[in-house]
Scaffold this motif. Structure first.
Motif, PDB file in Angstrom:
ATOM      1  N   THR A  61     -14.911   8.874  11.561  1.00 15.92           N
ATOM      2  CA  THR A  61     -13.480   9.023  11.827  1.00 15.92           C
ATOM      3  C   THR A  61     -12.850   7.695  12.199  1.00 15.92           C
ATOM      4  N   GLU A  62     -13.522   6.925  13.046  1.00 11.50           N
ATOM      5  CA  GLU A  62     -12.992   5.619  13.450  1.00 11.50           C
ATOM      6  C   GLU A  62     -12.893   4.676  12.256  1.00 11.50           C
ATOM      7  N   VAL A  63     -13.910   4.672  11.407  1.00 10.53           N
ATOM      8  CA  VAL A  63     -13.875   3.829  10.212  1.00 10.53           C
ATOM      9  C   VAL A  63     -12.721   4.247   9.309  1.00 10.53           C
ATOM     10  N   MET A  64     -12.536   5.549   9.103  1.00 12.79           N
ATOM     11  CA  MET A  64     -11.473   6.033   8.226  1.00 12.79           C
ATOM     12  C   MET A  64     -10.088   5.711   8.783  1.00 12.79           C
ATOM     13  N   ASN A  65      -9.923   5.882  10.092  1.00 11.48           N
ATOM     14  CA  ASN A  65      -8.631   5.581  10.710  1.00 11.48           C
ATOM     15  C   ASN A  65      -8.262   4.113  10.528  1.00 11.48           C
ATOM     16  N   ARG A  66      -9.239   3.249  10.740  1.00  7.67           N
ATOM     17  CA  ARG A  66      -8.966   1.816  10.592  1.00  7.67           C
ATOM     18  C   ARG A  66      -8.695   1.453   9.142  1.00  7.67           C
ATOM     19  N   TRP A  67      -9.427   2.051   8.234  1.00 11.65           N
ATOM     20  CA  TRP A  67      -9.239   1.776   6.810  1.00 11.65           C
ATOM     21  C   TRP A  67      -7.842   2.202   6.373  1.00 11.65           C
ATOM     22  N   SER A  68      -7.396   3.388   6.796  1.00  5.67           N
ATOM     23  CA  SER A  68      -6.053   3.859   6.456  1.00  5.67           C
ATOM     24  C   SER A  68      -4.990   2.907   6.986  1.00  5.67           C
ATOM     25  N   ALA A  69      -5.185   2.416   8.221  1.00  3.97           N
ATOM     26  CA  ALA A  69      -4.230   1.483   8.808  1.00  3.97           C
ATOM     27  C   ALA A  69      -4.207   0.172   8.029  1.00  3.97           C
ATOM     28  N   GLU A  70      -5.371  -0.290   7.599  1.00  5.61           N
ATOM     29  CA  GLU A  70      -5.442  -1.521   6.819  1.00  5.61           C
ATOM     30  C   GLU A  70      -4.701  -1.376   5.494  1.00  5.61           C
ATOM     31  N   ILE A  71      -4.888  -0.226   4.831  1.00  4.58           N
ATOM     32  CA  ILE A  71      -4.203   0.003   3.558  1.00  4.58           C
ATOM     33  C   ILE A  71      -2.692  -0.061   3.746  1.00  4.58           C
ATOM     34  N   SER A  72      -2.195   0.658   4.749  1.00  2.00           N
ATOM     35  CA  SER A  72      -0.743   0.681   4.961  1.00  2.00           C
ATOM     36  C   SER A  72      -0.219  -0.697   5.353  1.00  2.00           C
ATOM     37  N   ASP A  73      -0.998  -1.454   6.143  1.00  2.00           N
ATOM     38  CA  ASP A  73      -0.577  -2.808   6.515  1.00  2.00           C
ATOM     39  C   ASP A  73      -0.502  -3.719   5.292  1.00  2.00           C
ATOM     40  N   ARG A  74      -1.483  -3.575   4.400  1.00  2.39           N
ATOM     41  CA  ARG A  74      -1.483  -4.413   3.192  1.00  2.39           C
ATOM     42  C   ARG A  74      -0.307  -4.068   2.276  1.00  2.39           C
ATOM     43  N   VAL A  75      -0.029  -2.766   2.148  1.00  3.97           N
ATOM     44  CA  VAL A  75       1.109  -2.355   1.325  1.00  3.97           C
ATOM     45  C   VAL A  75       2.406  -2.894   1.939  1.00  3.97           C
ATOM     46  N   ALA A  76       2.518  -2.799   3.257  1.00  6.89           N
ATOM     47  CA  ALA A  76       3.713  -3.294   3.940  1.00  6.89           C
ATOM     48  C   ALA A  76       3.893  -4.788   3.694  1.00  6.89           C
ATOM     49  N   ALA A  77       2.801  -5.543   3.807  1.00  8.19           N
ATOM     50  CA  ALA A  77       2.888  -6.987   3.604  1.00  8.19           C
ATOM     51  C   ALA A  77       3.280  -7.308   2.161  1.00  8.19           C
ATOM     52  N   SER A  78       2.715  -6.561   1.206  1.00 11.41           N
ATOM     53  CA  SER A  78       3.038  -6.800  -0.202  1.00 11.41           C
ATOM     54  C   SER A  78       4.498  -6.507  -0.498  1.00 11.41           C
ATOM     55  N   LEU A  79       4.994  -5.385   0.023  1.00  6.14           N
ATOM     56  CA  LEU A  79       6.378  -5.016  -0.231  1.00  6.14           C
ATOM     57  C   LEU A  79       7.345  -5.966   0.475  1.00  6.14           C
ATOM     58  N   ALA A  80       6.982  -6.396   1.675  1.00  6.07           N
ATOM     59  CA  ALA A  80       7.855  -7.318   2.406  1.00  6.07           C
ATOM     60  C   ALA A  80       7.984  -8.638   1.656  1.00  6.07           C
ATOM     61  N   GLY A  81       6.906  -9.041   1.009  1.00  6.38           N
ATOM     62  CA  GLY A  81       6.933 -10.300   0.268  1.00  6.38           C
ATOM     63  C   GLY A  81       7.643 -10.208  -1.067  1.00  6.38           C
ATOM     64  N   ALA A  82       7.918  -8.980  -1.510  1.00  6.96           N
ATOM     65  CA  ALA A  82       8.543  -8.797  -2.831  1.00  6.96           C
ATOM     66  C   ALA A  82      10.032  -9.118  -2.814  1.00  6.96           C
ATOM     67  N   GLY A  83      10.655  -9.124  -1.639  1.00  2.34           N
ATOM     68  CA  GLY A  83      12.067  -9.420  -1.542  1.00  2.34           C
ATOM     69  C   GLY A  83      12.937  -8.235  -1.918  1.00  2.34           C
TER      70      GLY A  83
END
Length: 201
Positions: A61-83
């Motif tokens: 559960t801890e691994v999955m929770n962290r992985w989900s957070a990492e995915i959303s953080d990466r998507v956020a960073a990608s979209l923020a950089g898209a302008g």
């Protein structure tokens, strides 16, 4: 977690345990995943591990929770950089699909465990948690884009749901199955599909 580490040394040990759990889960698969193997990999005693994680389920559960957070953080960073984007332009979906693909590609091994090996109930929980995080992120992104495009009359939550559902399964299968389709060709197909998302005037 059974308890929250307070001291820096304890926090470092928990980080080692969680990282070891991730490695063992990908290396050995869910069925062969054991707390003893994780303890060995983390170079801690089983007793130390059990102070923080009572069983295999808690570690996964801890691994999955962290992985989900990492995915959303990466998507956020990608979209923020898209302008700034135009929500009436199908290129928006290309940007979103590109961000999702990039996030999923980083740890294909763990993605395979989540989609193919976890028990059905755990799989659904992990999948839905990830979908919810990404949908909420996209809804905020689309709301801001809609406002910058002159207040286009769209429902950002509905559009985020459609986009995530449309892209998710294809993106996951592309990462895991590695079909003879280039990344650019896949993004072209997502962009073509996006033509149906253009809001009515």
């Amino acid at each position: 977690m059974r308890r929250v580490p307070q001291q820096a040394r304890s926090r470092a040990m928990v980080e080692r345990i969680v990282e070891a759990a991730r490695v063992v889960l990908v290396r050995d698969g869910y069925e062969s995943f054991t707390t003893n193997r994780v303890a060995d990999r983390a170079e801690v005693s089983p007793g130390s591990l059990y102070q923080y994680f009572p069983d295999k389920s808690a570690l996964v559960t801890e691994v999955m929770n962290r992985w989900s957070a990492e995915i959303s953080d990466r998507v956020a960073a990608s979209l923020a950089g898209a302008g700034p984007v135009d929500v009436q332009n199908p290129g928006t979906v290309r940007s979103i699909a590109d961000a999702l693909l990039a996030a999923l590609e980083i740890d294909a091994g763990l993605l395979r465990i989540v989609w193919e090996e976890l028990p059905a109930v755990r799989h659904r929980d992990a999948q839905r948690a990830l979908e919810l995080r990404v949908r909420e992120l996209l809804a905020v992104y689309l709301s801001a884009a809609g406002a910058s495009a002159g207040g286009s009359a769209i429902d950002p939550a509905a559009r985020a749901w459609v986009i995530v559902m449309a892209v998710e399964n294809v993106a996951v299968r592309w990462v895991l199955d590695q079909p003879a389709i280039s990344r650019e060709a896949l993004l072209d197909e997502f962009t073509a599909l996006a033509g149906g998302y253009a809001p009515r005037r």
